[in-house]
Design a protein around this motif. Structure first.
Motif, PDB file in Angstrom:
ATOM      1  N   ALA A 120       7.754  16.615  35.524  1.00  0.00           N
ATOM      2  CA  ALA A 120       8.253  17.980  35.765  1.00  0.00           C
ATOM      3  C   ALA A 120       8.730  18.379  37.043  1.00  0.00           C
ATOM      4  CB  ALA A 120       7.677  19.201  35.691  1.00  0.00           C
ATOM      5  N   GLU A 121       8.243  17.212  38.200  1.00  0.00           N
ATOM      6  CA  GLU A 121       8.622  17.212  39.484  1.00  0.00           C
ATOM      7  C   GLU A 121       9.705  16.256  39.629  1.00  0.00           C
ATOM      8  OE1 GLU A 121       5.552  15.446  41.601  1.00  0.00           O
ATOM      9  OE2 GLU A 121       4.611  17.276  42.066  1.00  0.00           O
ATOM     10  N   MET A 122      10.349  15.553  38.560  1.00  0.00           N
ATOM     11  CA  MET A 122      11.531  14.910  38.813  1.00  0.00           C
ATOM     12  C   MET A 122      12.902  15.523  37.933  1.00  0.00           C
ATOM     13  SD  MET A 122      12.851  10.986  38.115  1.00  0.00           S
ATOM     14  CE  MET A 122      11.804  10.560  39.578  1.00  0.00           C
ATOM     15  N   GLY A 123      12.428  16.173  37.449  1.00  0.00           N
ATOM     16  CA  GLY A 123      13.305  17.535  36.862  1.00  0.00           C
ATOM     17  C   GLY A 123      14.778  16.970  36.072  1.00  0.00           C
ATOM     18  N   PRO A 124      15.127  17.781  35.461  1.00  0.00           N
ATOM     19  CA  PRO A 124      15.837  16.789  34.457  1.00  0.00           C
ATOM     20  C   PRO A 124      17.416  16.415  35.092  1.00  0.00           C
ATOM     21  CG  PRO A 124      15.788  19.642  34.626  1.00  0.00           C
ATOM     22  CD  PRO A 124      14.966  19.109  35.432  1.00  0.00           C
ATOM     23  N   PRO A 239      17.520  -1.057  38.778  1.00  0.00           N
ATOM     24  CA  PRO A 239      18.319  -0.307  39.447  1.00  0.00           C
ATOM     25  C   PRO A 239      17.959   1.060  39.146  1.00  0.00           C
ATOM     26  CG  PRO A 239      20.054  -1.975  38.325  1.00  0.00           C
ATOM     27  CD  PRO A 239      18.004  -2.215  37.891  1.00  0.00           C
ATOM     28  N   ARG A 240      18.388   1.584  38.477  1.00  0.00           N
ATOM     29  CA  ARG A 240      18.600   3.172  37.817  1.00  0.00           C
ATOM     30  C   ARG A 240      17.140   3.433  38.289  1.00  0.00           C
ATOM     31  NH1 ARG A 240      23.377   6.087  36.935  1.00  0.00           N
ATOM     32  NH2 ARG A 240      24.537   3.849  35.847  1.00  0.00           N
ATOM     33  N   LEU A 241      15.564   3.232  38.000  1.00  0.00           N
ATOM     34  CA  LEU A 241      14.660   4.149  38.365  1.00  0.00           C
ATOM     35  C   LEU A 241      14.226   3.812  39.686  1.00  0.00           C
ATOM     36  CD1 LEU A 241      11.819   4.659  37.521  1.00  0.00           C
ATOM     37  CD2 LEU A 241      11.470   2.388  36.498  1.00  0.00           C
ATOM     38  N   TYR A 242      14.693   2.688  40.363  1.00  0.00           N
ATOM     39  CA  TYR A 242      14.835   2.187  42.450  1.00  0.00           C
ATOM     40  C   TYR A 242      15.392   3.126  42.700  1.00  0.00           C
ATOM     41  CZ  TYR A 242      15.566   0.216  46.427  1.00  0.00           C
ATOM     42  OH  TYR A 242      15.535  -0.046  48.097  1.00  0.00           O
ATOM     43  N   ALA A 243      16.819   3.703  42.230  1.00  0.00           N
ATOM     44  CA  ALA A 243      17.689   4.688  43.427  1.00  0.00           C
ATOM     45  C   ALA A 243      17.233   5.205  42.622  1.00  0.00           C
ATOM     46  CB  ALA A 243      19.344   4.150  43.242  1.00  0.00           C
ATOM     47  N   THR A 244      16.959   6.722  41.533  1.00  0.00           N
ATOM     48  CA  THR A 244      16.100   7.658  41.095  1.00  0.00           C
ATOM     49  C   THR A 244      14.955   7.765  41.848  1.00  0.00           C
ATOM     50  OG1 THR A 244      17.505   6.885  39.151  1.00  0.00           O
ATOM     51  CG2 THR A 244      15.946   9.007  39.060  1.00  0.00           C
ATOM     52  N   PHE A 245      14.090   6.618  42.190  1.00  0.00           N
ATOM     53  CA  PHE A 245      12.612   7.112  42.916  1.00  0.00           C
ATOM     54  C   PHE A 245      12.620   6.701  44.294  1.00  0.00           C
ATOM     55  CE2 PHE A 245      10.115   4.542  45.868  1.00  0.00           C
ATOM     56  CZ  PHE A 245       9.134   5.548  45.637  1.00  0.00           C
ATOM     57  N   LEU A 246      13.938   6.641  44.812  1.00  0.00           N
ATOM     58  CA  LEU A 246      14.195   7.467  46.478  1.00  0.00           C
ATOM     59  C   LEU A 246      14.679   8.207  46.222  1.00  0.00           C
ATOM     60  CD1 LEU A 246      14.917   3.654  47.946  1.00  0.00           C
ATOM     61  CD2 LEU A 246      12.820   4.664  47.934  1.00  0.00           C
ATOM     62  N   LEU A 247      15.496   8.679  45.513  1.00  0.00           N
ATOM     63  CA  LEU A 247      16.412  10.507  45.679  1.00  0.00           C
ATOM     64  C   LEU A 247      15.465  10.620  45.823  1.00  0.00           C
ATOM     65  CD1 LEU A 247      18.825  11.783  46.325  1.00  0.00           C
ATOM     66  CD2 LEU A 247      19.518  11.114  43.713  1.00  0.00           C
ATOM     67  N   TRP A 248      14.596  10.998  44.703  1.00  0.00           N
ATOM     68  CA  TRP A 248      13.324  11.508  44.450  1.00  0.00           C
ATOM     69  C   TRP A 248      11.861  12.134  45.548  1.00  0.00           C
ATOM     70  CZ3 TRP A 248       8.347  10.443  44.737  1.00  0.00           C
ATOM     71  CH2 TRP A 248       6.943  10.927  44.220  1.00  0.00           C
TER      72      TRP A 248
END
Length: 516
Positions: A120-124, A239-248
């Motif tokens: 929920a915190e990460m969002g759609p 890499p998608r998980l890496y970039a998405t985590f840092l953006l989150w």
């Protein structure tokens, strides 16, 4: 300079000290350069400088080298003499080896404290980016989040989201009337992407306890800023998980931190290594979000520094907000490289003593073209700078040393044990169980009624007809109940109505008329 981070020596003979002012450190920055030109060392010395000034840092360790920040350099190191010579050249008079306070983090929980967040915190939007969903699939994911919120179904981990999608597929007809068409194929495609993410270890990132941002913004007993290092060597395999985590993480900092304006020094400095991964094939909505965060998070006291090979990896609108720059050498082997080199040189305030484009092409390892913000936020004149040597160990520490630091951390108990409170998965499973029990009870009741009816029907043979209200026609008497006389009368009437009867009538009438 008391209120600054010493970067190195510039000017003639590298004797002019180059400082990154703390009061402008939240205006963001860029560290760029080709592979092997010294970006990692620059990242290391900036982390040391911020920590020494009491500023916490968050950085990702893509190659594993930055763990050396936790250990002092050594006179036995092969580069000890070159480092000492460089320190004298640039006027780094108090150069000494020292360690810095480090906290290790790891999304997979093997090389540091686990980092988690809830679905929920990460969002759609970010999850759609993470799963590389199409527009239609992203729409279904938005519906899942909306319905979960309305139904009181907390989405905490991946199994919660998977269960929610199953429920959405089973109830698609009723939900589609309100939110639009829900295709089973699209739901299945999202489930397959979630399975891939789970196989990559992404399931460990979603859950509780979620990361407390205050644990990234601490200082030690000596007032030094804590250096938070994310182990990213294995994470780079996704890499998608890496970039998405840092953006989150950036988004969470932006949403949770209060406005502070322009502080004397940042509350946190965030280093985003391999920044091109954030923008590769990114939809416009995501790029717009990054631009918004970069523009506004400055007033929250957070400085963001992007590390990449080429400045043109960063969108122009974001690149224009990066005021503090360290540009290592760029190679110009192709026409595209030459164009990128020329564009990079044009973004600096010119120095009449040298050609910036030539300098960017010619600076050696450990050198860079730098430009730092000066008073009133004015970009400083570009300088060829010899980067100062690191005080901590250059290169990684051993796994045993890392394990000792992780084990001694006071955050171990807080994040090691996972929580699994009631959420969408458990609630929907309970609803399914209750529905199955209700259906089973209904079947048993129906079976009992059928058995009772069979027993009742069998009993009618011996107890007579059923008594009760009925709209059915009265039962006709059976043939056994007819008397002999009644039967004979019926036969005579039938015969009279038939052919024989008509002959008798004609005979009787004919006789009567002849008699006359």
């Amino acid at each position: 300079m008391e209120n600054g981070v010493f970067v190195g020596g510039g000017g003639e003979g590298h004797g002019v000290k180059q400082w990154l002012r703390l009061d402008y450190a939240n205006r963001h920055g860029l560290i760029a350069g080709a592979t092997g030109t010294g970006k990692t060392v620059t990242l290391q010395i900036l982390a040391e400088g911020f920590s020494a000034q009491g500023v916490p840092i968050f950085m990702s360790d893509v190659k594993g080298d930055l763990s050396g920040l936790a250990k002092p350099g050594s006179a036995d190191f092969k580069l000890h003499q070159p480092f000492s010579d460089r320190a004298r050249t640039i006027g780094f008079d108090d150069y000494a080896y020292t360690a810095f306070p480090v906290t290790f983090w790891d999304l997979f929980g093997t090389q540091g404290h686990p980092i988690r967040t809830t679905v929920a915190e990460m969002g759609p939007l970010l999850i759609s980016r993470l799963l590389e969903l199409s527009e239609a699939q992203e729409g279904i994911l938005n519906i899942a989040f909306r319905v979960a919120d309305e139904e009181g179904l907390p989405l905490l981990d991946l199994k919660d989201l998977q269960s929610m999608l199953v429920w959405l597929g089973e109830n698609r007809e009723s939900v589609s009337l309100r939110y639009g068409n829900i295709a089973v194929q699209s739901v299945g495609a999202i489930q397959r992407r979630l399975l891939v993410l789970e196989n990559q270890g992404g399931a460990k990132f979603f859950g509780e306890p979620a990361l407390d941002l205050r644990d990234l913004m601490r200082t030690d007993a000596n007032g030094q800023g804590q250096i938070n290092i994310l182990a990213a060597d294995k994470l780079m395999g996704a890499p998608r998980l890496y970039a998405t985590f840092l953006l989150w993480l950036l988004s969470e900092l932006f949403e949770d931190l209060p406005e502070v304006g322009d502080p004397e020094k940042p509350k946190l400095v965030f280093f985003f290594d391999e920044a091109h991964l954030l923008f590769d094939d990114a939809p416009k909505a995501l790029v717009d979000k990054v631009e918004q965060v970069a523009r506004l998070i400055r007033s929250k006291g957070v400085g963001v520094y992007f590390i990449t090979q080429n400045p043109d990896d960063i969108p122009e609108d974001i690149l224009g907000q990066l005021g503090n720059r360290v540009q290592h050498a760029l190679r110009a082997f192709t026409a595209r490289d030459r164009k990128a080199l020329r564009m990079a040189a044009e973004t600096y305030r010119e120095n009449p003593t040298f050609d910036t484009e030539v300098a960017i092409r010619e600076v050696g390892v450990g050198e860079a073209v730098t430009s730092m913000l000066e008073r009133k936020g004015i970009p400083g004149m570009v300088e060829r700078t010899l980067i100062r040597p690191p005080s901590s160990q250059l290169g990684p520490i051993s796994p045993a040393e890392r394990g000792g630091i992780v084990g001694a951390s006071d955050l171990g108990d807080k994040y090691t044990r996972t929580l699994d409170r009631q959420s969408a998965f458990e609630i929907l499973a309970q609803r399914t169980k209750e529905a199955a029990e209700a259906a089973e009870n209904a079947e048993l009741n129906e079976a009992d009624l059928d058995a009772a009816m069979r027993e009742y029907t069998a009993g009618r043979r011996y107890s007579g007809t059923r008594v009760g209200r009925s709209t059915a026609q009265p039962t006709r008497k059976t043939r056994k109940e007819d008397s002999f006389g009644e039967a004979m009368a019926k036969v005579v009437v039938k015969e009279l109505k038939g052919t024989t009867g008509r002959r008798i009538v004609r005979g009787l009438l004919g006789g009567l008329f002849k008699a006359r």
